[in-house]
Design a protein around this motif. Structure first.
Motif, PDB file in Angstrom:
ATOM      1  N   LEU A  54      38.814 -17.962 -30.322  1.00 32.06           N
ATOM      2  CA  LEU A  54      38.236 -16.629 -30.488  1.00 32.06           C
ATOM      3  C   LEU A  54      37.040 -16.519 -29.557  1.00 32.06           C
ATOM      4  O   LEU A  54      36.122 -17.349 -29.603  1.00 32.06           O
ATOM      5  CB  LEU A  54      37.798 -16.408 -31.936  1.00 32.06           C
ATOM      6  N   LEU A  55      37.075 -15.500 -28.707  1.00 31.87           N
ATOM      7  CA  LEU A  55      35.979 -15.288 -27.764  1.00 31.87           C
ATOM      8  C   LEU A  55      35.086 -14.167 -28.275  1.00 31.87           C
ATOM      9  O   LEU A  55      35.584 -13.121 -28.678  1.00 31.87           O
ATOM     10  CB  LEU A  55      36.535 -14.912 -26.385  1.00 31.87           C
ATOM     11  N   LEU A  56      33.782 -14.400 -28.259  1.00 29.07           N
ATOM     12  CA  LEU A  56      32.856 -13.371 -28.718  1.00 29.07           C
ATOM     13  C   LEU A  56      31.835 -13.089 -27.619  1.00 29.07           C
ATOM     14  O   LEU A  56      31.071 -13.970 -27.239  1.00 29.07           O
ATOM     15  CB  LEU A  56      32.147 -13.828 -30.001  1.00 29.07           C
ATOM     16  N   ASP A  57      31.861 -11.858 -27.103  1.00 24.62           N
ATOM     17  CA  ASP A  57      30.982 -11.493 -25.995  1.00 24.62           C
ATOM     18  C   ASP A  57      29.767 -10.752 -26.535  1.00 24.62           C
ATOM     19  O   ASP A  57      29.849  -9.560 -26.807  1.00 24.62           O
ATOM     20  CB  ASP A  57      31.755 -10.617 -25.004  1.00 24.62           C
ATOM     21  N   GLU A  58      28.656 -11.445 -26.663  1.00 23.18           N
ATOM     22  CA  GLU A  58      27.420 -10.865 -27.209  1.00 23.18           C
ATOM     23  C   GLU A  58      27.732  -9.945 -28.388  1.00 23.18           C
ATOM     24  O   GLU A  58      27.346  -8.779 -28.385  1.00 23.18           O
ATOM     25  CB  GLU A  58      26.690 -10.052 -26.125  1.00 23.18           C
ATOM     26  N   ASP A 111      20.557 -14.785 -26.261  1.00 23.29           N
ATOM     27  CA  ASP A 111      19.518 -15.000 -27.253  1.00 23.29           C
ATOM     28  C   ASP A 111      19.533 -16.474 -27.653  1.00 23.29           C
ATOM     29  O   ASP A 111      20.445 -16.941 -28.339  1.00 23.29           O
ATOM     30  CB  ASP A 111      19.815 -14.085 -28.456  1.00 23.29           C
ATOM     31  N   GLN A 112      18.521 -17.222 -27.225  1.00 18.95           N
ATOM     32  CA  GLN A 112      18.557 -18.675 -27.440  1.00 18.95           C
ATOM     33  C   GLN A 112      18.486 -19.010 -28.924  1.00 18.95           C
ATOM     34  O   GLN A 112      19.097 -19.977 -29.378  1.00 18.95           O
ATOM     35  CB  GLN A 112      17.481 -19.389 -26.616  1.00 18.95           C
ATOM     36  N   GLY A 113      17.774 -18.161 -29.702  1.00 19.64           N
ATOM     37  CA  GLY A 113      17.674 -18.411 -31.142  1.00 19.64           C
ATOM     38  C   GLY A 113      19.051 -18.360 -31.787  1.00 19.64           C
ATOM     39  O   GLY A 113      19.425 -19.214 -32.599  1.00 19.64           O
ATOM     40  N   VAL A 149      15.191 -21.914 -22.986  1.00 20.12           N
ATOM     41  CA  VAL A 149      15.348 -22.143 -24.423  1.00 20.12           C
ATOM     42  C   VAL A 149      14.009 -21.888 -25.117  1.00 20.12           C
ATOM     43  O   VAL A 149      13.958 -21.499 -26.265  1.00 20.12           O
ATOM     44  CB  VAL A 149      15.885 -23.565 -24.680  1.00 20.12           C
ATOM     45  N   GLY A 150      12.957 -22.053 -24.359  1.00 18.52           N
ATOM     46  CA  GLY A 150      11.677 -21.530 -24.785  1.00 18.52           C
ATOM     47  C   GLY A 150      10.859 -22.429 -25.671  1.00 18.52           C
ATOM     48  O   GLY A 150      11.309 -23.478 -26.122  1.00 18.52           O
TER      49      GLY A 150
END
Lengths: 331, 318
Positions: free
Chosen positions: A156-160, A194-196, A235-236
């Motif tokens: 399953l691919l999820l694009d943002e 979003d790294q979080g 990644v911050g």
């Protein structure tokens, strides 16, 4: 053991732009895999290459051991949740969700029961007759999810998928996606900037920059041991230590990272270095303090109840030597 | 500068200009503004346009006195009964058949052009598309029709092209076909049909292109992602979403063909179309009620067509 998705030397060039540049990657079956990177870093192009919407300029790709070079999207056992959902506006929710089954020629009664099941899975039972235009963003997101998983894809691919949702809904959906991943047991490939989101959801994260993968590792590894300055920066929240600084403090000139929570504030006169407070940022249970240590900027977390520090104060710092991580990639 | 600033800058200060006061009034009473804005077009539409249409409808229920040739102002369905006389009914069937064929042909030709323009054409190519489609609309309709007469004539360009490729037999076979054939293309229904399709094609291309333009590309990706072959994507996604635009285009091509009286007069056989019948009835024959009844036919057919289209869900995607 086979790999779910294999990239070997894959490139995708658009004219002079190297959107994906000689990428090697293998995603394990059943894994929740995140592709993280700034916009234009090639993560979405990689996803589109897996889905088959785009073809690599060079290299070889496999999905569960089968080569997909030159195989169109409709013949790949992969389904996609699109960034803006891409629901068919002229069909109601049930028809949208049933689309894949209808195309496969699944009998009508089986279609109905599986649609009901899928809608229940995403908590949208009773919404079957609505048109996409009558749904909220969060509901559309769920329809898109149901429409993809009903086909029982291998990947399953999820694009943002959570990009367009507000904060509260996003957090709730993160939980639901993780639950869904556990219950379905299929491979999830998740693209985000979003790294979080990536760190909290994924089993492994690939950090992209300029069409290349900078690091592939578990969220913990990425966070604690970033392999390059780019990863640490993106990644911050990690302090990036310059070679000049490490040379003067550790006696070894190299780029290194040091997490804010590893730094302790100690009484004046003791500790490894002394620094000056530059700014202070209140964040509820903690405060982030920015310090300047002779040209090296450092961030330190200050907990509620700690001694108060004001801008301009001299602060002495200490940390355990093993918390300083020398980066493998020194470029 | 200073006086300007004080008069305009301060709230509640007296305004001297009449336009200032007018705009203030409109600001306070937006409905008044809307009413003034809509009054002229509504007057035009309501009185002139709908009024004349109503007068037409009323006339179709009168009849003509066969001896004096004067209109008898008594309500009757005589004119409508006239329509069903073989000679008149033929005209209706002929026009309807022509309008349907022209619409279907225009839709088939327009779709790929509209699809290209909506999906692929960018920047300069898009401009070229718009100019290419609209260019024929810039020149006079009569000029174009007469130009076609020359193209289709027995000694015209088209016959010559057929002979260049040694395909005279094909042309002869076409012209020998009963009903649609004739002595030459410019004296056959084929000719009338070709010119109708040419003249109304832009009216089909533009709405179809507008509808396709609003179909996001990722819907096509989603469809193939869910397993659909290109043909299935066309049937289940592209076509239903383009349909409202094609229906809009068909309203133009259909009703324009139904009402036209110049093209069939210049190109084609001597058999009449509705437009010509109306022209003849209200002019030389002086039978206004029958002309009115003829005019009502396309209106009724269009209303029926739109009702059917709506019932079939053609507008669901809007």
């Amino acid at each position: 053991m086979t790999t779910a998705v294999l990239f070997s030397g894959v490139s995708r060039h658009f004219g002079d732009v190297r959107a994906v540049d000689n990428v090697d990657l293998s995603i394990k079956p059943g894994e929740f895999f995140a592709m993280l990177g700034p916009s234009g870093s090639g993560k979405t192009t990689c996803l589109r290459l897996i889905a088959g919407f785009d073809q690599p300029t060079a290299g070889h790709m496999e999905i569960f051991g089968e080569t997909v070079d030159g195989v169109p999207p409709n013949r790949r056992s992969v389904n996609t949740v699109f960034q803006d959902y891409a629901l068919f506006p002229h069909m109601n929710v049930s028809e949208n969700v049933a689309y894949g089954l209808m195309i496969q020629g699944v009998p009508k009664d089986e279609q109905e029961s599986r649609v009901a099941e899928a809608l229940e899975l995403v908590k949208l039972s009773g919404y079957g007759d609505r048109k996409p235009g009558q749904l909220s963003g969060g509901q559309r997101q769920r329809v898109a999810l149901a429409r993809a998983v009903i086909n029982r894809p291998k990947v399953l691919l999820l694009d943002e998928p959570l990009g367009a949702l507000d904060l509260k809904l996003r957090e709730a959906m993160q939980e639901e996606l993780k639950t869904l991943h556990r219950s379905l047991g299929i491979t999830f490939v998740f693209v985000t900037h979003d790294q979080g989101e990536a760190l909290s959801m994924a089993d492994r994260v690939a950090v992209f920059n300029d069409g290349k993968i900078m690091q592939v590792a578990s969220p913990k590894e990425i966070y604690q041991h970033p392999s390059s300055r780019f990863v640490a920066d993106f990644v911050g929240s990690s302090n990036i230590l310059s070679p000049e600084f490490t040379n003067s403090v550790l006696g070894q000139a190299a780029w290194a990272s040091l997490r804010p929570e590893a730094i302790r504030i100690v009484a004046g006169g003791s500790g490894r270095i002394s620094s000056r407070c530059v700014s202070k940022n209140y964040q509820g249970s903690t405060s982030r303090i920015a310090l300047d240590a002779g040209g090296q900027s450092l961030t330190v977390l200050l907990h509620d109840g700690d001694e108060s520090i004001e801008i301009g104060d001299e602060v002495a710092l200490d940390w355990d030597a093993d918390k300083v991580h020398i980066m493998e990639d020194q470029s | 500068m200073t006086s300007d600033a004080t008069t305009h800058g301060m709230a509640g200060s007296p305004r001297d200009g009449i336009l200032d006061r007018l705009s203030d009034t409109f600001w306070r009473r937006p409905r008044l503004f809307l009413a003034l804005l809509l009054a002229p077009p509504l007057l035009w539409l309501g009185v002139v346009y709908l009024g004349s249409l109503f007068a037409l409808l009323v006339h179709s229920f009168f009849s003509i006195d066969e001896f004096s040739g004067l209109i008898k102002y008594e309500l009757t369905l005589k004119s409508y009964a006239e329509l069903f006389r073989a000679a008149n009914f033929d005209i209706i069937v002929r026009t309807l058949t022509m309008a349907t064929s022209v619409t279907i042909a225009a839709a088939i030709i327009a779709f790929p052009i509209a699809y290209y323009a909506a999906r692929y054409a960018k920047g300069r190519w898009k401009a070229a598309f718009y100019i290419g489609v609209m260019l024929p609309l810039w020149s006079s309709y009569l000029v174009k029709v007469y130009a076609w007469k020359l193209v289709l004539a027995k000694e015209g360009v088209l016959s010559w092209l057929f002979s260049v490729f040694h395909m005279e037999a094909v042309l002869e076979l076409l012209l020998a076909t009963p009903v649609i054939g004739g002595s030459s293309l410019s004296f056959s229904y084929i000719g009338t049909f070709l010119v109708f399709v040419y003249v109304w094609l832009p009216f089909m291309i533009l709405p179809t292109q507008a509808a396709l333009e609003r179909v996001p590309g990722n819907l096509l990706e989603a469809s193939s992602d869910l397993g659909a072959k290109p043909a299935q994507t066309f049937r289940k996604v592209i076509f239903p979403l383009a349909l409202p635009g094609m229906i809009a285009g068909s309203i133009f091509t259909f009703s324009l063909t139904m009402g036209d009286y110049i093209i069939p007069q210049i190109i084609g056989t001597s058999r009449l179309f509705i437009g010509q019948a109306v022209y003849a009835q209200q002019g030389t024959a002086g039978n206004i009620p029958l002309a009115a009844a003829f005019t009502v036919v396309p209106v009724v057919i269009m209303a029926f067509y739109l009702w059917m289209a709506k019932r079939q869900g053609a507008f669901d995607a809007i």
